[in-house]
Every structure is written in structure tokens, then in C-alpha cells.
Design a protein around this motif. Structure first.
Motif, mmCIF file in Angstrom:
data_model
loop_
_atom_site.group_PDB
_atom_site.id
_atom_site.type_symbol
_atom_site.label_atom_id
_atom_site.label_comp_id
_atom_site.label_asym_id
_atom_site.label_seq_id
_atom_site.Cartn_x
_atom_site.Cartn_y
_atom_site.Cartn_z
ATOM 1 N N UNK A 12 7.116 14.920 0.815
ATOM 2 C CA UNK A 12 7.709 14.785 2.052
ATOM 3 C C UNK A 12 9.119 14.764 1.945
ATOM 4 N N UNK A 13 9.683 15.710 1.291
ATOM 5 C CA UNK A 13 11.177 15.670 0.988
ATOM 6 C C UNK A 13 11.619 15.048 -0.169
ATOM 7 N N UNK A 14 12.885 14.992 -0.427
ATOM 8 C CA UNK A 14 13.450 14.557 -1.879
ATOM 9 C C UNK A 14 13.003 12.856 -1.647
ATOM 10 N N UNK A 15 13.150 12.015 -2.768
ATOM 11 C CA UNK A 15 13.265 10.556 -2.726
ATOM 12 C C UNK A 15 14.452 10.080 -1.985
ATOM 13 N N UNK A 16 14.626 9.121 -1.222
ATOM 14 C CA UNK A 16 15.582 8.482 -0.653
ATOM 15 C C UNK A 16 16.137 7.401 -1.710
ATOM 16 N N UNK A 17 17.279 7.570 -1.830
ATOM 17 C CA UNK A 17 18.239 6.621 -2.791
ATOM 18 C C UNK A 17 18.425 5.441 -2.058
ATOM 19 N N UNK A 18 18.194 4.080 -2.809
ATOM 20 C CA UNK A 18 18.099 2.782 -1.988
ATOM 21 C C UNK A 18 19.509 2.337 -2.186
ATOM 22 N N UNK A 19 20.461 2.539 -3.358
ATOM 23 C CA UNK A 19 21.455 1.791 -3.441
ATOM 24 C C UNK A 19 21.223 0.490 -4.035
ATOM 25 N N UNK A 20 20.106 0.352 -4.467
ATOM 26 C CA UNK A 20 19.598 -1.041 -5.172
ATOM 27 C C UNK A 20 18.638 -0.815 -6.396
ATOM 28 N N UNK A 21 18.845 -1.893 -7.127
ATOM 29 C CA UNK A 21 18.276 -1.688 -8.425
ATOM 30 C C UNK A 21 16.802 -2.105 -8.416
ATOM 31 N N UNK A 22 15.720 -1.361 -9.165
ATOM 32 C CA UNK A 22 14.456 -2.105 -9.866
ATOM 33 C C UNK A 22 13.598 -2.333 -8.605
ATOM 34 N N UNK A 23 13.369 -1.631 -7.554
ATOM 35 C CA UNK A 23 12.486 -2.161 -6.425
ATOM 36 C C UNK A 23 10.988 -2.140 -7.214
ATOM 37 N N UNK A 24 10.342 -3.167 -6.881
ATOM 38 C CA UNK A 24 8.860 -3.551 -7.471
ATOM 39 C C UNK A 24 7.912 -3.492 -6.443
ATOM 40 N N UNK A 25 8.171 -3.543 -5.199
ATOM 41 C CA UNK A 25 7.231 -3.667 -4.003
ATOM 42 C C UNK A 25 7.779 -2.958 -2.689
ATOM 43 N N UNK A 26 7.131 -2.603 -1.864
ATOM 44 C CA UNK A 26 7.064 -2.143 -0.534
ATOM 45 C C UNK A 26 6.158 -2.169 0.424
ATOM 46 N N UNK A 27 6.661 -2.122 1.742
ATOM 47 C CA UNK A 27 5.716 -2.102 2.861
ATOM 48 C C UNK A 27 6.092 -1.740 3.864
ATOM 49 N N UNK A 28 5.169 -1.359 4.820
ATOM 50 C CA UNK A 28 5.757 -0.989 6.197
ATOM 51 C C UNK A 28 5.538 -1.970 7.264
ATOM 52 N N UNK A 29 6.816 -2.038 7.988
ATOM 53 C CA UNK A 29 6.999 -3.024 8.913
ATOM 54 C C UNK A 29 8.079 -2.586 10.155
ATOM 55 N N UNK A 30 7.837 -2.495 11.295
ATOM 56 C CA UNK A 30 8.424 -2.145 12.549
ATOM 57 C C UNK A 30 9.211 -1.020 12.305
ATOM 58 N N UNK A 31 8.293 0.174 11.980
ATOM 59 C CA UNK A 31 9.015 1.475 12.049
ATOM 60 C C UNK A 31 9.829 1.606 10.557
ATOM 61 N N UNK A 32 9.916 0.819 9.688
ATOM 62 C CA UNK A 32 10.542 1.031 8.341
ATOM 63 C C UNK A 32 9.690 0.904 7.192
ATOM 64 N N UNK A 33 10.208 1.176 6.099
ATOM 65 C CA UNK A 33 9.802 0.836 4.604
ATOM 66 C C UNK A 33 10.688 -0.086 4.248
#
Length: 345
Positions: free
Chosen positions: A84-105
Motif C-alpha cells: 500500500x504505497x512506498x515504505x515510510x522513512x522513519x528518520x530513526x535507526x534499526x526499528x525492531x518492533x511495531x504496534x497499532x495504538x490510537x490511530x498510529x503505528x
């Protein structure tokens, strides 16, 4: 794919493409045996090491555990993930985990020691850029692993009011909220110096939390107060019958049983799963069993089965769980090079 008129359950598996992994893998789950059958894969984002599924089950999110850091979204209505579209750059290094919370990743950024928020649009797609970032501060006594903060996990608590983060580098649990899309710190709870917390799992009752420590092979049992967003450490329980020298054990994943009677952990250096019985507000180590592969990076439970992503042997193994003892019994495996996590719809 359907099973007797019902959509067959699916597993989504992350992997490290830099080590030859296929990216995001979709597998069918046999309802009778727990067995997995690979359906497809997608390699559109490098090193999708951790995945999170939207509650509706039609959108999958993946971190790109790279120096640049990114998050990607996939539509998973069918058996093959569609970007669903290109990856979104985070501007932060080495993300190891993610979750959904309050309408955000939310992502836990190990390299940067931060939590980053990316808004999710109503159709499940991601905003073009992050809406905010919370940078952790501090360090720990381990000279090599704790020179600075290393966020390792971020997830909502069972009430949905709070986002709870784990930082290996600062020996702390951070309770956060969002303010206009920006993660803000509500409370930071210190754990034992040098323990190196990695992942947390909540008890199904929502009043306890279990923090698995990576630098010492233990679980810190905590009381959780959802009303005030407060965590109180109570005790530590070993996950191994003997303690390896130094920090060579490398515990990784932790899950609780749906009935709240057991906690399971994985330990990479020993290639074992540990079974811990819940006794009041404490835990008791029941025993360990081989994980069925090498370097079990992540652990998941689904419908009475445990699933283990064995990174270095390149497979996902599954186990039927004895409901009386909590002991896992080997069931089978599939090949997934550099497997890193498993989630279910």
C-alpha cells in the motif's frame, strides 16, 4: 482460501532479507493440527523483521530493520501481500518492533533509542511521514550493550489507554501516550540495573505484566495499574535451570497463555523454550524443551499451539501445548530463511 465455508486462518512471518529471507511470508494454518503451509511472500521492503496486523485483519504493517529505518503497509485481503504505497522513512535507526495504538503505528527504534509515531489513514494506508518521536535517555552498567538507550518493544496495554515501551539500554519500562500525534512520556519505571529488558507480555486479566530480560535470563514479574498507567516490579524468576556465564543466554520472546495459567519464553543461546506456571502474583519455572531449531528469535501462541521463528536455522516450528502442564510437544516445521517473527489473523 476457505475451510468448510470459513476463511482459513493465516500466519504472517517476517524475515531478514539481508540474510536471504523471502521478506513477508503468508502461510495457511491447519485448524486441526496447527500446521503451516506457505502460500506466498513479498520482498518489497528490506528486513521486515517484525509485523503487526490491523484489528480488521485486512492490513499488515512491517518495520524495515535497517540503518535508515522504515515502516510499510500491505493489504492482505487475499493470500499474497499487496504493498500500500512506498515504505515510510522513519528518520530513526534499526526499528525492531511495531504496534497499532490510537490511530498510529508506533515503532521501537533500537539503534536510535526512540519511539516513532506514523499516522494511519482511515483506509489503512500510512501518512507520508512520522508525526512525532520520543527519544529515550540514559544508559546501563553493561559496558558493551548499554552505552545508551535501545528501545526494543512498544505495545498498547490491555485497556488501550497507554503505550508501553521496553528499553534494553536503560533498564526501564516507559509508559507513553500521544499528544497531537507525538509520543509523550507519562511515566518511566526502573528495573534492576543490568537486566536488559527486551519484551513484555501482559497477563490476560490485565493486572500483571511479565518483562523478559535479555542480559540476564529472567522474567521480572510486575503489577500493572491501568487506571494510572503505573507498573510496579515485584520479583524476578529465572527462565533457565542454570545460569550461563556472562550474557550468553540471549532470551528473546515471551507470551502468556489465553487462560493465564502459563508463561512461555524463548532463549536463543540455549535453543530452548521455557515453561513457567503462574502462581498468584509470581511465576515458577516448570522446565525447558528444545525449540526445534537454532536461535529462536520470536514466539507466538495461537489456538493452543506455540510457534517459534528460528532465525539461524531458517524455519518456523510449531508445538501442541498440553493444557494441563503447559509443556509444548513438537508438531512440525516449515522452511523460512532468517525467520524473525510470526503473527496471526
Amino acid at each position: 482460501m476457505t475451510d468448510g465455508g470459513r476463511r482459513q486462518r493465516r500466519a504472517f512471518i517476517g524475515s531478514f532479507t539481508a540474510a536471504g529471507g523471502p521478506g513477508v511470508v503468508v502461510a495457511a494454518v491447519d485448524a486441526h493440527s496447527g500446521a503451516l503451509t506457505v502460500l506466498s511472500s513479498a520482498d518489497g521492503v528490506p528486513d521486515p523483521s517484525y509485523l503487526a496486523l490491523a484489528p480488521e485483519g485486512d492490513t499488515l504493517y512491517a518495520v524495515s530493520e535497517t540503518a535508515e529505518g522504515a515502516v510499510a503497509a500491505y493489504r492482505v485481503n487475499g493470500d499474497k501481500p499487496e504493498p500500500l504505497g512506498p515504505p515510510v522513512r522513519l528518520g530513526s535507526a534499526g526499528p525492531t518492533h511495531l504496534s497499532l495504538y490510537a490511530g498510529h503505528v508506533l515503532t521501537a527504534d533500537y539503534g536510535s533509542g526512540s519511539v516513532t509515531a506514523v499516522p494511519v489513514r482511515p483506509d489503512g494506508t500510512l501518512a507520508d511521514r512520522p508525526s512525532g518521536r520520543l527519544r529515550h535517555t540514559g544508559s546501563g552498567p553493561h559496558e558493551r550493550r548499554q552505552q545508551g538507550p535501545h528501545a526494543h518493544q512498544i505495545q498498547p496495554d490491555p485497556s488501550g489507554r497507554w503505550a508501553v515501551g521496553i528499553d534494553l539500554g536503560t533498564d526501564s519500562v516507559l509508559v507513553c501516550t500521544l499528544d497531537d500525534g507525538r509520543p509523550v512520556l507519562h511515566r518511566e519505571i526502573a528495573l534492576r540495573p543490568g537486566s536488559g529488558p527486551r519484551h513484555l507480555a501482559f497477563h490476560p486479566d490485565g493486572d500483571r505484566a511479565y518483562v523478559l530480560n535479555e542480559l540476564t535470563p529472567t522474567v521480572t514479574v510486575c503489577r500493572w495499574d491501568a487506571e494510572h498507567g503505573a507498573l510496579k516490579p515485584l520479583a524476578e524468576t529465572p527462565v533457565l535451570p542454570g545460569t550461563p556465564a556472562g550474557d550468553a543466554a540471549y532470551p528473546s520472546g515471551i507470551v502468556t497463555s489465553p487462560d493465564g495459567r502459563f508463561v512461555w519464553t524463548a532463549t536463543r543461546g540455549e535453543d530452548v523454550l521455557s515453561v513457567l506456571a503462574v502462581e498468584g502474583e509470581g511465576l515458577r519455572l516448570v522446565g525447558t524443551v528444545p525449540c526445534g531449531g537454532h536461535w529462536p528469535r520470536a514466539l507466538a501462541e495461537a489456538e493452543g499451539y506455540l510457534y517459534v521463528a528460528n532465525e539461524r536455522s531458517g524455519d518456523v516450528t510449531w508445538f501442541a501445548v498440553d493444557p494441563a502442564t503447559g509443556i509444548p510437544r513438537p508438531g512440525g516445521s516449515i522452511d523460512v530463511t532468517a525467520a524473525s517473527c510470526v503473527v496471526f489473523d
